[in-house]
Design an enzyme around this catalytic site. Structure first.
Site, PDB file in Angstrom:
ATOM      1  N   HIS A 274     -24.623 -67.408  45.915  1.00 31.68           N
ATOM      2  CA  HIS A 274     -25.267 -66.994  47.171  1.00 31.68           C
ATOM      3  C   HIS A 274     -24.700 -67.760  48.360  1.00 31.68           C
ATOM      4  O   HIS A 274     -24.661 -68.994  48.376  1.00 31.68           O
ATOM      5  CB  HIS A 274     -26.778 -67.244  47.094  1.00 31.68           C
ATOM      6  CG  HIS A 274     -27.520 -66.811  48.332  1.00 31.68           C
ATOM      7  ND1 HIS A 274     -27.701 -65.499  48.672  1.00 31.68           N
ATOM      8  CD2 HIS A 274     -28.124 -67.538  49.307  1.00 31.68           C
ATOM      9  CE1 HIS A 274     -28.385 -65.422  49.800  1.00 31.68           C
ATOM     10  NE2 HIS A 274     -28.649 -66.650  50.209  1.00 31.68           N
TER      11      HIS A 274
ATOM     12  N   HIS B 147     -32.660 -58.350  52.490  1.00 37.46           N
ATOM     13  CA  HIS B 147     -31.448 -59.110  52.153  1.00 37.46           C
ATOM     14  C   HIS B 147     -31.560 -59.795  50.798  1.00 37.46           C
ATOM     15  O   HIS B 147     -30.683 -59.679  49.950  1.00 37.46           O
ATOM     16  CB  HIS B 147     -31.167 -60.150  53.235  1.00 37.46           C
ATOM     17  CG  HIS B 147     -29.886 -60.894  53.043  1.00 37.46           C
ATOM     18  ND1 HIS B 147     -29.812 -62.090  52.374  1.00 37.46           N
ATOM     19  CD2 HIS B 147     -28.625 -60.595  53.427  1.00 37.46           C
ATOM     20  CE1 HIS B 147     -28.555 -62.509  52.356  1.00 37.46           C
ATOM     21  NE2 HIS B 147     -27.816 -61.624  52.991  1.00 37.46           N
ATOM     22  N   HIS B 148     -32.635 -60.540  50.575  1.00 39.74           N
ATOM     23  CA  HIS B 148     -32.868 -61.083  49.238  1.00 39.74           C
ATOM     24  C   HIS B 148     -34.349 -61.368  49.040  1.00 39.74           C
ATOM     25  O   HIS B 148     -35.130 -61.433  49.993  1.00 39.74           O
ATOM     26  CB  HIS B 148     -32.000 -62.322  48.957  1.00 39.74           C
ATOM     27  CG  HIS B 148     -32.398 -63.578  49.670  1.00 39.74           C
ATOM     28  ND1 HIS B 148     -31.771 -64.034  50.806  1.00 39.74           N
ATOM     29  CD2 HIS B 148     -33.359 -64.492  49.398  1.00 39.74           C
ATOM     30  CE1 HIS B 148     -32.309 -65.165  51.200  1.00 39.74           C
ATOM     31  NE2 HIS B 148     -33.285 -65.469  50.356  1.00 39.74           N
TER      32      HIS B 148
ATOM     33  N   MET C  39     -25.459 -70.937  53.687  1.00 38.13           N
ATOM     34  CA  MET C  39     -25.950 -71.506  52.440  1.00 38.13           C
ATOM     35  C   MET C  39     -24.783 -71.611  51.459  1.00 38.13           C
ATOM     36  O   MET C  39     -23.773 -70.930  51.608  1.00 38.13           O
ATOM     37  CB  MET C  39     -27.065 -70.641  51.837  1.00 38.13           C
ATOM     38  CG  MET C  39     -28.328 -70.563  52.658  1.00 38.13           C
ATOM     39  SD  MET C  39     -29.600 -69.583  51.805  1.00 38.13           S
ATOM     40  CE  MET C  39     -30.993 -69.829  52.935  1.00 38.13           C
TER      41      MET C  39
ATOM     42  N   TYR D 229     -38.313 -64.558  57.145  1.00 39.14           N
ATOM     43  CA  TYR D 229     -38.701 -64.847  55.765  1.00 39.14           C
ATOM     44  C   TYR D 229     -40.210 -64.618  55.673  1.00 39.14           C
ATOM     45  O   TYR D 229     -40.989 -65.307  56.320  1.00 39.14           O
ATOM     46  CB  TYR D 229     -38.356 -66.289  55.385  1.00 39.14           C
ATOM     47  CG  TYR D 229     -36.890 -66.498  55.086  1.00 39.14           C
ATOM     48  CD1 TYR D 229     -36.434 -66.572  53.774  1.00 39.14           C
ATOM     49  CD2 TYR D 229     -35.955 -66.602  56.113  1.00 39.14           C
ATOM     50  CE1 TYR D 229     -35.087 -66.749  53.483  1.00 39.14           C
ATOM     51  CE2 TYR D 229     -34.607 -66.783  55.838  1.00 39.14           C
ATOM     52  CZ  TYR D 229     -34.182 -66.863  54.522  1.00 39.14           C
ATOM     53  OH  TYR D 229     -32.845 -67.032  54.254  1.00 39.14           O
TER      54      TYR D 229
ATOM     55  N   HIS E 163     -24.208 -66.800  52.971  1.00 41.65           N
ATOM     56  CA  HIS E 163     -24.471 -65.806  54.006  1.00 41.65           C
ATOM     57  C   HIS E 163     -23.138 -65.199  54.464  1.00 41.65           C
ATOM     58  O   HIS E 163     -22.174 -65.162  53.713  1.00 41.65           O
ATOM     59  CB  HIS E 163     -25.275 -66.416  55.144  1.00 41.65           C
ATOM     60  CG  HIS E 163     -26.728 -66.608  54.781  1.00 41.65           C
ATOM     61  ND1 HIS E 163     -27.621 -67.289  55.572  1.00 41.65           N
ATOM     62  CD2 HIS E 163     -27.442 -66.206  53.699  1.00 41.65           C
ATOM     63  CE1 HIS E 163     -28.822 -67.298  55.012  1.00 41.65           C
ATOM     64  NE2 HIS E 163     -28.728 -66.652  53.865  1.00 41.65           N
TER      65      HIS E 163
ATOM     66  N   HIS F 242     -36.582 -61.941  52.373  1.00 39.18           N
ATOM     67  CA  HIS F 242     -35.751 -62.207  53.552  1.00 39.18           C
ATOM     68  C   HIS F 242     -35.362 -60.872  54.161  1.00 39.18           C
ATOM     69  O   HIS F 242     -34.642 -60.087  53.542  1.00 39.18           O
ATOM     70  CB  HIS F 242     -34.505 -62.995  53.137  1.00 39.18           C
ATOM     71  CG  HIS F 242     -33.521 -63.193  54.247  1.00 39.18           C
ATOM     72  ND1 HIS F 242     -32.236 -63.644  54.028  1.00 39.18           N
ATOM     73  CD2 HIS F 242     -33.607 -63.014  55.595  1.00 39.18           C
ATOM     74  CE1 HIS F 242     -31.586 -63.717  55.171  1.00 39.18           C
ATOM     75  NE2 HIS F 242     -32.394 -63.333  56.141  1.00 39.18           N
TER      76      HIS F 242
END
Length: 602
Positions: free
Chosen positions: A403, A253-254, A478, A221, A405, A324
């Site tokens: 959201h 990823h985000h 998550m 991150y 994973h 991320h």
């Protein structure tokens, strides 16, 4: 009718396929009264030129699909399956035998072998060569009552497709695992609202990573501080979109953009890992979400009467960008300048919009046992929090972004009022972490003070030997729903986790039950305690029971990242006395056939 310069036949499998020529019903495209908004996606790389367009008639509960193939050889297959598998898929097939061409409804078995369906639910409307290629137009009901068919509903639809390079005497010669296929995820049922035009005075601001060298590790991150233009007046963000560095699409990823707390007059410059020991302390108060993007998300437009405030008196001049990076191949030396492009206007709209996080707190306190086909975790936004933070008229949720994973399989957020589930805010039981687009609600949800919002996630850990704990890593989990709403409030985050004291009692009980004389419960972190357990069926069932009965700790957070005043520990779980039921299918019995049309067992 001629297709591929050969005679075309509609397959009638109720009388042994490849027999008689079935008559085609002539349906004019202009007469089927579907909505005018058509969605188009490319199903393959540009050089393959395979394109799917679809149009939804909610009145008739039907989907009209048009498949365009630029270079058609011996046929094409299009299908839907639970998660994009080639097995147990619902298929529509066009093929030729070398002399004649056929169209039919089919399915694939557990090995990918194709069989024509005894119940033909795909209806051909038109098939012909036109400018640019071959066009196949057909329709299908949302629900067919055929157990071999995919139920089209709200949420992600996994589309599989492939081209046939060889003629087929019959579909039974086809095995999907032996041809080149592709996968595309779409939202097939979505509001028929085209993207609104941006105002003429719109400006853009790119908040992007400062030429970062992506670390050679699986999960990173990366945080960086960005400053708004000097003396920027109040504006409304009316649209935002991702800016991904070419070549890094599979690694980014985000992304999130946060506004820092206006109470902090100055925020020091920083660019580095978000969990670095040298991160300035006041970065923890940069928690007000301005924009959030994840893999698969499209550009997001605000409704015409709302926009997200940025700039002006009472706001911070500093933004925190968080990217991320998921780098499982440990690629080294890759540079990145990905981020988010904000489109904003000084022409303020009627409402200030906001973004709120619902679901579970990012903590290892919540975990999923290994070898689970379906395990559920639930996060709560309690009545005490909404009563504390929401205005008298409540808020209106108009969009949301789900959201999880890699283990996530489904997400559902419901509104509870007076102990009754009254509305599904958002649901996707075919959710994929690779397709996290923002979903506009068909009807806005009005959340009032005292209401409860429950977000429930489904996980599959059949491929894992160890428990999966909550956290930021891609192999951790998550359960989040970012809801977009108006009017804006100070409620930034409304999430929960099971009470830690009750979890420690669980560890102590299971350790004694499993014959361990000494329990180190409390002397080490919960991640280690989870990993030391023997994960048999009993330990899993007791954990599930704990999550569904034990008190919770609430995080009812303001945009400053501080809790609202009040007592938030050891809260009783909200009671739901009347769960919301899905409307019934338009048929009473859904029996899976035990034999093929020719009588052979399935």
């Amino acid at each position: 009718m001629r297709i591929l310069s050969r005679e075309f036949r509609l397959q009638d499998v109720t009388v042994m396929y490849l027999t008689a020529l079935a008559a085609l019903m002539v349906i004019l495209v202009a007469s089927y009264q579907a909505p005018s908004h058509i969605t188009v996606v490319e199903l393959a790389p540009p050089d393959s030129k395979l394109q799917l367009a679809w149009n939804v008639s909610y009145a008739r509960q039907e989907v009209y699909m048009e498949l365009k193939v630029a270079e058609l050889k011996h046929g094409v297959v299009l299908g839907m399956s639970d998660r994009g598998e080639l097995t147990d898929a619902d298929l529509v097939l066009l093929w030729d035998s070398g002399s004649k061409s056929y169209f039919g409804d089919a399915w694939s078995d557990s090995e990918g072998k194709v069989t024509l369906d005894s119940q033909q639910n795909y209806e051909l409307i038109e098939a012909k060569w036109k400018s640019g290629g071959f066009y196949l137009l057909f329709k299908r009901p949302f629900s067919t009552c055929d157990p071999r068919d995919y139920l089209i509903e709200e949420g992600t639809v996994h589309i599989i497709y492939g081209l046939l390079d060889q003629p087929l005497a019959s579909p039974e010669q086809l095995n999907l695992s032996r041809i080149h296929t592709g996968l595309q995820r779409i939202l097939m049922l979505r509001p028929d609202t085209p993207a609104p035009a941006l105002p003429p005075d719109v400006q853009t601001l790119d908040v992007v990573a400062p030429h970062v060298v992506i670390p050679t590790q699986e999960t990173t991150y990366w945080c960086s501080i960005h400053k708004l233009p000097e003396n920027m007046a109040e504006n409304h963000i009316v649209m935002y979109e991702s800016v991904i560095t070419p070549g890094n699409e599979a690694i980014v990823h985000h992304i999130e953009v946060f506004e820092c707390s206006p109470d902090d007059g100055d925020v020091p410059q920083y660019s580095g890992s978000c969990d670095n020991k040298m991160v300035p302390a006041n970065l923890n108060f940069c928690r007000h979400v301005l924009a959030a993007w994840a893999m698969g998300a499209e550009a997001f437009y605000y409704p015409p009467d709302a926009g997200l405030p940025i700039g002006g008196p009472g706001s911070s001049r500093f933004l925190r960008l968080e990217v991320h990076y998921h780098n499982p191949l440990l690629i080294s030396g890759r540079r990145d300048s990905s981020g988010i492009r904000l489109h904003y206007t000084p022409s303020l709209r009627r409402y200030d919009a906001g973004i709120m996080e619902l679901g579970l707190v990012y903590t290892p306190i919540m975990a999923v046992p290994p070898k689970q086909h379906s395990f559920y975790l639930t996060g709560y936004c309690t009545s005490r929090c909404t009563r504390t933070a929401l205005p008298r008229g409540g808020i209106f949720i108009f969009a949301s972004q789900l959201h999880t994973h890699l283990a996530g399989r489904g997400v559902r957020t419901v509104l509870v009022r007076g102990g009754q589930e009254v509305e599904v805010v958002q649901e996707d039981q075919h959710f994929s972490t690779h397709y996290q687009t923002i979903r506009v609600l068909r009807k806005m949800t009005n959340v009032l003070p005292g209401d409860v919002l429950i977000t429930k996630c489904t996980y599959n850990t059949e491929d894992r030997d160890k428990p999966t704990v909550g956290g930021f890593g891609i192999m951790e989990e998550m359960c989040v729903n970012y809801v977009h709403y108006y009017p804006r409030t100070q409620l930034e985050l409304c999430k929960s986790h099971v009470d830690l004291d009750h979890l420690q009692k669980y560890f102590s009980f299971i350790n004694r039950f499993q014959g361990k004389e000494q329990c180190v419960c409390g002397d080490e972190g919960v991640t280690e305690q989870y990993s030391r357990l023997q994960w048999d069926g009993f330990a899993t069932q007791v954990l599930d029971s704990l999550y569904n009965t034990a008190p919770i700790s609430m995080h009812c957070n303001q945009s400053t990242a501080r809790l609202f005043p009040g007592e938030w520990e050891k809260q009783t779980l909200p009671m739901v006395t009347s769960p919301l039921k899905k409307p019934p299918y338009p048929c009473e019995v859904r029996v899976r056939p035990t034999s093929r049309p020719d009588g052979t067992p399935v």
